[in-house]
Design a protein around this motif. Structure first.
Motif, short mmCIF file in Angstrom:
data_model
loop_
_atom_site.label_atom_id
_atom_site.label_comp_id
_atom_site.label_asym_id
_atom_site.label_seq_id
_atom_site.Cartn_x
_atom_site.Cartn_y
_atom_site.Cartn_z
N LYS A 70 0.70 -1.42 0.04
CA LYS A 70 0.04 0.19 -0.14
C LYS A 70 0.94 1.31 0.06
N GLU A 72 2.83 2.53 -2.42
CA GLU A 72 2.95 3.45 -3.59
C GLU A 72 1.47 4.12 -3.74
N GLU A 73 0.35 3.33 -3.04
CA GLU A 73 -0.87 4.26 -3.15
C GLU A 73 -0.70 5.30 -2.18
N MET A 74 -0.29 5.10 -1.15
CA MET A 74 -0.03 6.25 -0.15
C MET A 74 0.74 7.23 -0.54
N TYR A 75 1.82 6.99 -1.43
CA TYR A 75 2.57 8.28 -2.09
C TYR A 75 1.78 8.75 -3.20
N SER A 76 1.01 8.13 -3.94
CA SER A 76 0.60 8.77 -5.00
C SER A 76 -0.48 9.69 -4.65
N ASP A 77 -1.44 9.15 -3.47
CA ASP A 77 -2.38 10.02 -2.82
C ASP A 77 -1.50 11.32 -2.27
N ALA A 78 -0.44 11.17 -1.73
CA ALA A 78 0.06 12.39 -1.10
C ALA A 78 0.41 13.21 -2.26
N HIS A 79 0.98 12.94 -3.50
CA HIS A 79 1.22 13.44 -4.46
C HIS A 79 0.17 14.40 -5.09
N GLU A 80 -0.92 13.57 -5.23
CA GLU A 80 -2.30 14.32 -5.71
C GLU A 80 -2.63 15.37 -4.94
N LYS A 81 -2.58 15.16 -3.49
CA LYS A 81 -3.03 16.29 -2.66
C LYS A 81 -2.12 17.53 -2.81
N GLU A 84 -3.03 19.06 -5.87
CA GLU A 84 -4.46 20.02 -5.62
C GLU A 84 -4.26 21.29 -4.95
#
Length: 148
Positions: A70, A72-81, A84
């Motif tokens: 999980k 990579e998903e956590m870092y992807s979410d952080a980059h999206e935030k 934004e």
């Protein structure tokens, strides 16, 4: 935007063995570092070899229900935030003040206490060294007198 840069400092760059030869850049290795691939490998290795150390090192990850898969998903979410709202938000100050007491005792308004040694001046350091030298000389003289 064209931002001139070089990828020599990025993970995944491999300089050529021969002078003037072609260097290599592995974008997948760079991506793996960005998304915490090395942390994932370390988590999995520790989970296999030493579960108690794994639980100690990654207790916050375990509490947040995160494992190696999980990350990579956590870092992807952080980059999206960040994309934004890239504006940095300052955290509120807690209003904690510190008061220095006797013998280096520091008391904070949040109730914590610490001991911090206060720096001594150059004159004080020199006097301290002179006192140590005098004490050592006196000890040597006393030892000489006992031998005689």
């Amino acid at each position: 935007l064209h931002i001139p840069h070089t990828n020599k400092k990025f993970p995944g760059f491999k300089a050529s063995d021969e002078k003037g030869g072609e260097s290599e850049y592995d974008a997948d290795a760079h991506k793996e570092k960005i998304f915490g691939g090395q942390v994932k490998d370390y988590m999995e290795m520790l989970a296999e070899e030493d579960p108690t150390k794994y639980e100690a090192h990654f207790s916050k990850y375990i509490a947040g229900d995160l494992d190696g898969e999980k990350l990579e998903e956590m870092y992807s979410d952080a980059h999206e935030k960040i994309r934004e709202d890239p504006e940095h938000q300052l955290a509120e100050k807690k209003g904690v003040t510190h008061a220095r007491g006797e013998a280096g005792q520091i008391t904070s308004t949040d109730g914590t206490e610490h001991v911090r040694n206060k720096k001594i001046t150059l004159e004080q350091r020199r006097a301290k060294v002179a006192a140590k030298i005098a004490a050592a000389q006196a000890k040597l003289l006393a030892a000489d007198e006992e031998d005689d």
